[in-house]
Design a protein around this motif. Structure first.
Motif, short mmCIF file in Angstrom:
data_model
loop_
_atom_site.label_atom_id
_atom_site.label_comp_id
_atom_site.label_asym_id
_atom_site.label_seq_id
_atom_site.Cartn_x
_atom_site.Cartn_y
_atom_site.Cartn_z
N PHE A 119 0.86 -1.19 0.00
CA PHE A 119 0.00 0.00 0.00
C PHE A 119 0.89 1.24 0.00
O PHE A 119 1.57 1.53 0.99
N LEU A 120 0.90 1.95 -1.12
CA LEU A 120 1.70 3.17 -1.22
C LEU A 120 0.90 4.32 -0.62
O LEU A 120 -0.27 4.51 -0.95
N VAL A 121 1.53 5.09 0.27
CA VAL A 121 0.80 6.15 0.97
C VAL A 121 1.45 7.51 0.75
O VAL A 121 1.09 8.49 1.37
N SER A 122 2.47 7.55 -0.11
CA SER A 122 3.19 8.79 -0.38
C SER A 122 3.09 9.09 -1.86
O SER A 122 2.83 8.19 -2.66
N TYR A 123 3.34 10.33 -2.23
CA TYR A 123 3.36 10.71 -3.64
C TYR A 123 4.48 9.94 -4.34
O TYR A 123 5.56 9.76 -3.79
N GLN A 124 4.22 9.45 -5.55
CA GLN A 124 5.23 8.71 -6.31
C GLN A 124 5.70 9.54 -7.51
O GLN A 124 4.95 9.73 -8.46
N ILE A 125 6.92 10.04 -7.44
CA ILE A 125 7.46 10.86 -8.54
C ILE A 125 7.65 9.99 -9.77
O ILE A 125 8.11 8.85 -9.65
N PRO A 126 7.29 10.50 -10.97
CA PRO A 126 7.51 9.72 -12.19
C PRO A 126 8.97 9.25 -12.28
O PRO A 126 9.89 10.01 -11.96
N GLY A 127 9.15 8.00 -12.68
CA GLY A 127 10.52 7.46 -12.82
C GLY A 127 11.02 6.74 -11.57
O GLY A 127 12.04 6.07 -11.63
N THR A 128 10.31 6.86 -10.44
CA THR A 128 10.76 6.16 -9.22
C THR A 128 10.21 4.72 -9.25
O THR A 128 9.20 4.45 -9.91
N PRO A 129 10.86 3.80 -8.50
CA PRO A 129 10.36 2.43 -8.46
C PRO A 129 8.90 2.34 -8.00
O PRO A 129 8.14 1.51 -8.49
N GLY A 130 8.51 3.24 -7.07
CA GLY A 130 7.12 3.24 -6.59
C GLY A 130 6.14 3.56 -7.70
O GLY A 130 5.06 2.95 -7.81
N ARG A 131 6.49 4.53 -8.54
CA ARG A 131 5.62 4.91 -9.66
C ARG A 131 5.53 3.77 -10.68
O ARG A 131 4.45 3.47 -11.20
N GLU A 132 6.66 3.12 -10.96
CA GLU A 132 6.68 1.97 -11.88
C GLU A 132 5.75 0.87 -11.36
O GLU A 132 5.00 0.26 -12.10
N LEU A 133 5.84 0.63 -10.05
CA LEU A 133 5.02 -0.41 -9.42
C LEU A 133 3.54 -0.08 -9.57
O LEU A 133 2.72 -0.93 -9.91
N LEU A 134 3.21 1.19 -9.34
CA LEU A 134 1.82 1.63 -9.39
C LEU A 134 1.26 1.53 -10.81
O LEU A 134 0.14 1.10 -11.02
N GLU A 135 2.07 1.95 -11.80
CA GLU A 135 1.56 2.00 -13.17
C GLU A 135 1.67 0.67 -13.91
O GLU A 135 0.83 0.34 -14.73
N LYS A 136 2.75 -0.10 -13.62
CA LYS A 136 2.98 -1.31 -14.42
C LYS A 136 2.93 -2.59 -13.60
O LYS A 136 3.02 -3.69 -14.16
N GLY A 137 2.84 -2.45 -12.27
CA GLY A 137 2.81 -3.65 -11.43
C GLY A 137 4.14 -4.39 -11.42
O GLY A 137 4.20 -5.58 -11.12
N VAL A 138 5.22 -3.66 -11.77
CA VAL A 138 6.53 -4.29 -11.88
C VAL A 138 7.51 -3.64 -10.89
O VAL A 138 7.44 -2.44 -10.65
N CYS A 139 8.41 -4.48 -10.33
CA CYS A 139 9.42 -3.94 -9.44
C CYS A 139 10.69 -4.77 -9.60
O CYS A 139 10.62 -5.94 -9.97
N VAL A 140 11.85 -4.13 -9.34
CA VAL A 140 13.09 -4.90 -9.43
C VAL A 140 13.22 -5.77 -8.19
O VAL A 140 13.30 -5.28 -7.06
N ILE A 141 13.20 -7.10 -8.41
CA ILE A 141 13.33 -8.06 -7.32
C ILE A 141 14.51 -8.97 -7.66
O ILE A 141 14.56 -9.49 -8.78
N ASP A 142 15.43 -9.15 -6.74
CA ASP A 142 16.65 -9.94 -6.98
C ASP A 142 17.34 -9.50 -8.27
O ASP A 142 17.76 -10.33 -9.08
N GLY A 143 17.41 -8.18 -8.47
CA GLY A 143 18.15 -7.66 -9.63
C GLY A 143 17.43 -7.69 -10.96
O GLY A 143 17.95 -7.22 -11.97
N LYS A 144 16.21 -8.26 -11.02
CA LYS A 144 15.49 -8.29 -12.30
C LYS A 144 14.11 -7.65 -12.14
O LYS A 144 13.47 -7.80 -11.11
#
Length: 421
Positions: free
Chosen positions: A325-350
């Motif tokens: 649950f993201l509770v802060s503003y997510q600046i474009p280009g940050t991992p949080g914004r990527e997660l919110l828009e694409k459902g993707v995050c870098v996990i174990d380097g990928k």
């Protein structure tokens, strides 16, 4: 009668590097002197340190405080701030040096010198530098945050800094009762959007958190260390949330500092209840344990850029019965914004698809569009407005609204613009 001169050194048509010079014939003070947090830090326009008499710091966030140590490379200046803001600034700037010393013109030594030259100023206490008198008032943005009211050359000027009118669990909102003003420098971060009604949002948030933990999941809440982490802990405490809550990262140290300065909090008892009911993560053993059990983990960084949250996402994100649950503003280009828009995050380097439920809850500590307009209406006198601290056209948007709807003069200054009040 001489005039008061205002020069905008940063935060014009952008969010970041807040810095404003206020000058009479004899005296010059700076209101904030922050950095722009991009890949490499950006700084406000230069001011020859020998021409500056003092710096007034509204709050601890790096986009308002992060460039102040520059004034201690060769000289010494007095910095006015309240005690909590001073301590939180030291915490943030010290972490900033640790993370990006490569790009910074100053080191820990300058920060230490700066800390020795801070003069503590409580809310509502008048202070004078040369022929400029000023005081700090509650801004309702983060603990310790202040608006600055300046009187000089027979003029009265308000710098709102980042502010919020609504009461939150953690803080009282700004009151905006300043009498007649000649000029107002106002932020416009959210001039284009309203925030959801707070009590509804809190209720929905607690319900959804409870649902996930009760079905055996872990909820990761990436949150800013200062303000947002404590706000979330207070909301859970206010609703008597019964399951384990873990607090990690710099949020722990920030919470300790707030415990020593409870006068800046709206409900010290609720705050202490919240702080006593959370489990403080003391090391990797606690971290690994928390990531495996049904609980809530509140951890910086708020946009998933580093901090323990980056570790937690790699564990919590892999399972469908967990949530982020993201509770802060997510600046474009940050991992949080990527997660919110694409459902993707870098996990174990990928980059991987996150299986956990991902949602955003807008617990902003800034005024939304409605509150910004309300704040303008609360200002007395024929003040001229200078609109700053807004990206993507928000400065112009609010300035146009002020001219058209409030019938007052308003401009969205450009970098380096100078005005006489």
């Amino acid at each position: 009668m001489s005039s008061l001169q205002i020069r905008f050194l940063g935060a014009t048509h952008e969010v970041g590097r807040a810095a404003i010079s206020v000058k009479t014939e004899k005296t010059q003070v700076l209101l904030d002197y922050g950095v722009m947090l991009n890949h490499e830090p950006g700084f406000p326009m230069h001011v020859p340190p020998k021409e500056v008499d003092a710096i007034i710091l509204g709050h601890s966030h790096l986009d308002h405080s992060g460039a102040i140590p520059i004034f201690f490379i060769q000289g010494k200046k007095t910095v006015y701030a309240n005690k909590l803001t001073a301590e939180l600034s030291q915490l943030l700037i010290s972490d900033f040096i640790h993370l990006s010393s490569y790009y910074l013109p100053y080191e820990y030594l300058e920060l230490r010198t700066m800390m020795r030259h801070i003069k503590h100023l409580d809310f509502g206490v008048k202070e004078t530098v040369g022929d400029i008198t000023f005081e700090l008032r509650n801004a309702g943005h983060i603990p310790g945050s202040a608006q600055v009211l300046i009187e000089a050359e027979g003029r009265r000027l308000l710098y709102t800094g980042d502010f919020n009118l609504i009461n939150t669990r953690l803080l009282e909102g700004a009151k905006m009762d300043y009498g007649d003003l000649d000029a107002v420098i106002i932020e416009s971060t959210y001039a284009d959007e309203d925030h959801p009604e707070r009590s509804e949002l809190e209720k929905r948030f607690v319900e959804e958190v409870t649902e996930i933990v009760e079905r055996g999941g872990t909820v990761l809440i990436p949150a800013f260390s200062i303000g947002r982490s404590q706000e979330i802990a207070c909301i859970l405490a206010a609703y008597h949330f019964e399951h384990p809550v873990y607090l990690d990262g710099m949020a722990r140290e920030a919470s300790r500092m707030m415990m020593n300065h409870m006068q800046f909090l709206r409900d010290p008892k609720l705050f202490m209840d919240a702080i006593h009911s959370v489990n403080w993560v003391e090391g990797w053993r606690d971290r690994r344990k928390a990531a495996k059990i049904p609980c809530v983990i509140i951890s910086p960084a708020g946009m998933l850029k580093g901090g323990p949250a980056a570790f937690y996402i790699s564990k919590v994100g892999k399972k469908a019965n967990n949530a982020v649950f993201l509770v802060s503003y997510q600046i474009p280009g940050t991992p949080g914004r990527e997660l919110l828009e694409k459902g993707v995050c870098v996990i174990d380097g990928k980059p991987r698809k996150v299986k956990a439920t991902v949602k955003h809850f807008d617990f902003s500590s800034h005024c939304g569009a409605k509150e910004l307009r309300e704040a303008v209406k609360r200002i007395n006198g024929k003040a001229k407005f200078y609109v700053i601290h807004g990206a993507e056209g928000n400065c112009e948007l609010l300035a146009k609204w002020i001219e058209k709807e409030a019938g007052l003069e308003a401009v969205a200054p450009k970098p380096g613009d100078t005005f006489k009040v």
